[in-house]
Design an enzyme around this catalytic site. Structure first.
Site, PDB file in Angstrom:
ATOM      1  N   ASP A  70      32.346  91.689  -2.022  1.00 32.64           N
ATOM      2  CA  ASP A  70      32.753  90.292  -2.177  1.00 32.64           C
ATOM      3  C   ASP A  70      31.786  89.609  -3.144  1.00 32.64           C
ATOM      4  OD1 ASP A  70      33.218  87.506  -1.688  1.00 32.64           O
ATOM      5  OD2 ASP A  70      34.147  88.086   0.218  1.00 32.64           O
ATOM      6  N   SER A  88      43.133  79.528 -17.477  1.00 31.96           N
ATOM      7  CA  SER A  88      44.567  79.282 -17.302  1.00 31.96           C
ATOM      8  C   SER A  88      44.999  78.093 -18.139  1.00 31.96           C
ATOM      9  CB  SER A  88      44.821  78.980 -15.822  1.00 31.96           C
ATOM     10  OG  SER A  88      46.099  78.450 -15.656  1.00 31.96           O
ATOM     11  N   THR A 120      46.557  75.881 -17.062  1.00 31.57           N
ATOM     12  CA  THR A 120      46.475  74.731 -16.154  1.00 31.57           C
ATOM     13  C   THR A 120      45.331  73.789 -16.552  1.00 31.57           C
ATOM     14  OG1 THR A 120      46.567  74.136 -13.819  1.00 31.57           O
ATOM     15  CG2 THR A 120      45.030  75.822 -14.361  1.00 31.57           C
ATOM     16  N   TYR A 163      42.624  74.409  -7.422  1.00 25.60           N
ATOM     17  CA  TYR A 163      42.609  75.690  -8.134  1.00 25.60           C
ATOM     18  C   TYR A 163      42.391  75.452  -9.632  1.00 25.60           C
ATOM     19  CZ  TYR A 163      44.466  79.533 -10.879  1.00 25.60           C
ATOM     20  OH  TYR A 163      44.613  80.503 -11.830  1.00 25.60           O
ATOM     21  N   LYS A 175      39.077  76.259 -12.335  1.00 26.21           N
ATOM     22  CA  LYS A 175      39.099  76.981 -13.622  1.00 26.21           C
ATOM     23  C   LYS A 175      38.389  76.171 -14.703  1.00 26.21           C
ATOM     24  CE  LYS A 175      41.229  80.712 -12.510  1.00 26.21           C
ATOM     25  NZ  LYS A 175      40.498  81.980 -12.499  1.00 26.21           N
ATOM     26  N   PHE A 221      49.004  81.803 -20.113  1.00 25.80           N
ATOM     27  CA  PHE A 221      50.169  80.981 -19.826  1.00 25.80           C
ATOM     28  C   PHE A 221      50.834  81.578 -18.562  1.00 25.80           C
ATOM     29  CE2 PHE A 221      50.204  77.407 -22.678  1.00 25.80           C
ATOM     30  CZ  PHE A 221      48.977  77.645 -23.267  1.00 25.80           C
ATOM     31  N   ASN A 222      52.064  82.030 -18.564  1.00 28.99           N
ATOM     32  CA  ASN A 222      52.650  82.476 -17.283  1.00 28.99           C
ATOM     33  C   ASN A 222      52.845  83.994 -17.270  1.00 28.99           C
ATOM     34  OD1 ASN A 222      53.209  79.551 -17.472  1.00 28.99           O
ATOM     35  ND2 ASN A 222      54.263  79.894 -15.546  1.00 28.99           N
ATOM     36  N   ASP A 237      54.240  69.383 -10.849  1.00 32.09           N
ATOM     37  CA  ASP A 237      54.827  70.158 -11.963  1.00 32.09           C
ATOM     38  C   ASP A 237      54.933  69.308 -13.229  1.00 32.09           C
ATOM     39  OD1 ASP A 237      55.160  72.644 -10.913  1.00 32.09           O
ATOM     40  OD2 ASP A 237      57.338  72.552 -10.707  1.00 32.09           O
TER      41      ASP A 237
END
Ligand code: NAD
Ligand code: UDP
Length: 343
Positions: free
Chosen positions: A58, A124, A126, A151, A155, A180-181, A297
């Protein structure tokens, strides 16, 4: 060259291990298996005919991590390990900050102690929050208060942590890769995405409807200002994404300091376009209904990937039909994911 891959038994990590082995790298993995199964790596070894050293450690255990670095010598680290469920992060912010931020700091400290200077980090799209304009270039603003969940904020915080760390240690090199995705699976159908419970992301949800495990897709919002009213995203084949990491390692060997790249295709597809491509790939009908928008979103998000092309020589080569065909192959060959899920 020996690469340590944290989170290497997960979705993107396992595909990247495969590409690294095929490119001739030696690979070791650190993962605590909180969201993956070691079976993914057994399959990568089978597919490539090459071994992977696995350490069940971990990142929140600095002495366990240090032992790994004492046993092996690494040339670079690719750092995937982290928690990634957006909705869960809203309910458990401290768990997310602890795991993602503290885990990364522990990793950097161990790298520094052992003189490992190159790191590729999973960031990300995001971090762009609500885009001011599209397509997104790497210089688009990243304002923390425009990011809608812990989350995503973890990042962006980590991008700053890594930048500051590199600034204090100019011999170190950091590649921040903004995905991206990521969707799809390796063309063999042997490895792919194996989400826990009901999937949050579109493609795994659609494939579980196609395979008959979920009754129908709920499309979140049909009234966006997009081509057909549904959300638009830049879906990228996970194999293209994995290859991007191998190319980022090459770039770090040129001692660039900190580099940031969007990894996307530059094409935006709507939810309805994805549903229709998946129906074509699978030969199944995807039942769906359009419901209200999902909190947090955005209407549309897609990359300008030209910097990765000019500096890494990287271009996403696989289109939406191949993403759906490969995703479907994985889902239909493994309807319940990996058989020996260690989670
Ligand atoms: P994943 O959950 O399949 O893989 C992450 C791996 O990290 C898992 O194997 C998990 O067991 C491991 N892990 C988590 N915390 C750990 C810890 N403290 N110590 C050791 N291992 C730990 O996720 P993925 O989709 O492969 O994503 C990989 C990375 O890419 C993540 O950092 C994620 O945030 C980032 N990312 C993913 C997406 C996406 O859509 N999949 C998009 C952008 C960024
Ligand atoms: N989406 C949807 N139904 C679902 C999951 C996702 O309509 O069950 C839509 C979502 O609103 C977005 C797109 O699909 O427009 C991609 O969502 P995903 O969660 O996969 O990625 P992200 O929102 O993180 O870009």
């Amino acid at each position: 060259m020996h690469i340590l891959v944290t989170g290497g038994s997960g979705y993107i990590g396992s595909h990247t291990c495969l590409e690294l082995l095929q490119a001739g790298y030696q690979v070791s993995v650190v993962d605590n298996l909180c969201n993956s199964s070691q079976e993914s790596l057994a399959r990568v070894s089978r597919l490539t005919g090459k071994k992977i050293s696995f350490f069940r450690v971990d990142l929140l255990d600095p002495s366990g991590l240090d032992e790994v670095f004492q046993k092996q010598t690494f040339d670079a680290v690719i750092h995937f390990a982290g928690l990634k469920a957006v909705g869960e992060s809203v309910g458990k912010p401290l768990v997310y900050y602890q795991n993602n931020v503290t885990g990364t700091i522990n990793l950097c400290e161990v790298m520094q102690r052992h003189g490992v200077r190159d790191i590729v980090f999973s960031s990300s799209a995001t971090v762009y929050g609500i885009p001011e304009s599209l397509p997104l270039t790497e210089s688009a603003p990243t304002l923390i208060n425009l990011i809608t969940n812990p989350y995503g904020r973890s990042k962006l915080i980590l991008e700053f942590v890594l930048r500051d760390w590199q600034a204090a240690n100019p011999d170190f090199n950091v590649a921040l890769l903004r995905y991206f995705n990521p969707v799809g699976a390796h063309g063999s159908g042997e490895i792919g995405e194996d989400p826990n419970g009901i999937p949050n992301n579109l493609l795994p949800y659609v494939s579980q409807v196609a395979v008959g495990q979920l009754p129908r897709l709920k499309i979140f919002g049909g009234d966006y200002e997009t081509k057909d009213g549904t959300g638009v995203r830049d879906y990228i084949h996970v194999v293209d994404l994995a290859i991007g990491h191998v190319q980022a390692l090459d770039r770090l060997r040129q001692n660039p300091g900190v580099v940031t790249y969007n990894l996307g295709t530059g094409n935006g597809y709507s939810v309805l376009e994805v549903v229709s491509a998946f129906e074509k790939a699978s030969g199944q009908t995807i039942a769906y209904e359009i419901v209200g928008r999902r909190a947090g979103d955005i209407a549309a998000c897609y990359a300008d990937p030209s910097l990765a092309k000019s500096e890494l020589g990287w271009v996403a080569e696989r289109g939406l039909d191949e993403m759906c065909a490969d995703g479907w192959r994985w889902q239909s060959m493994n309807p319940h994911g990996f058989p020996m899920a260690g989670k």
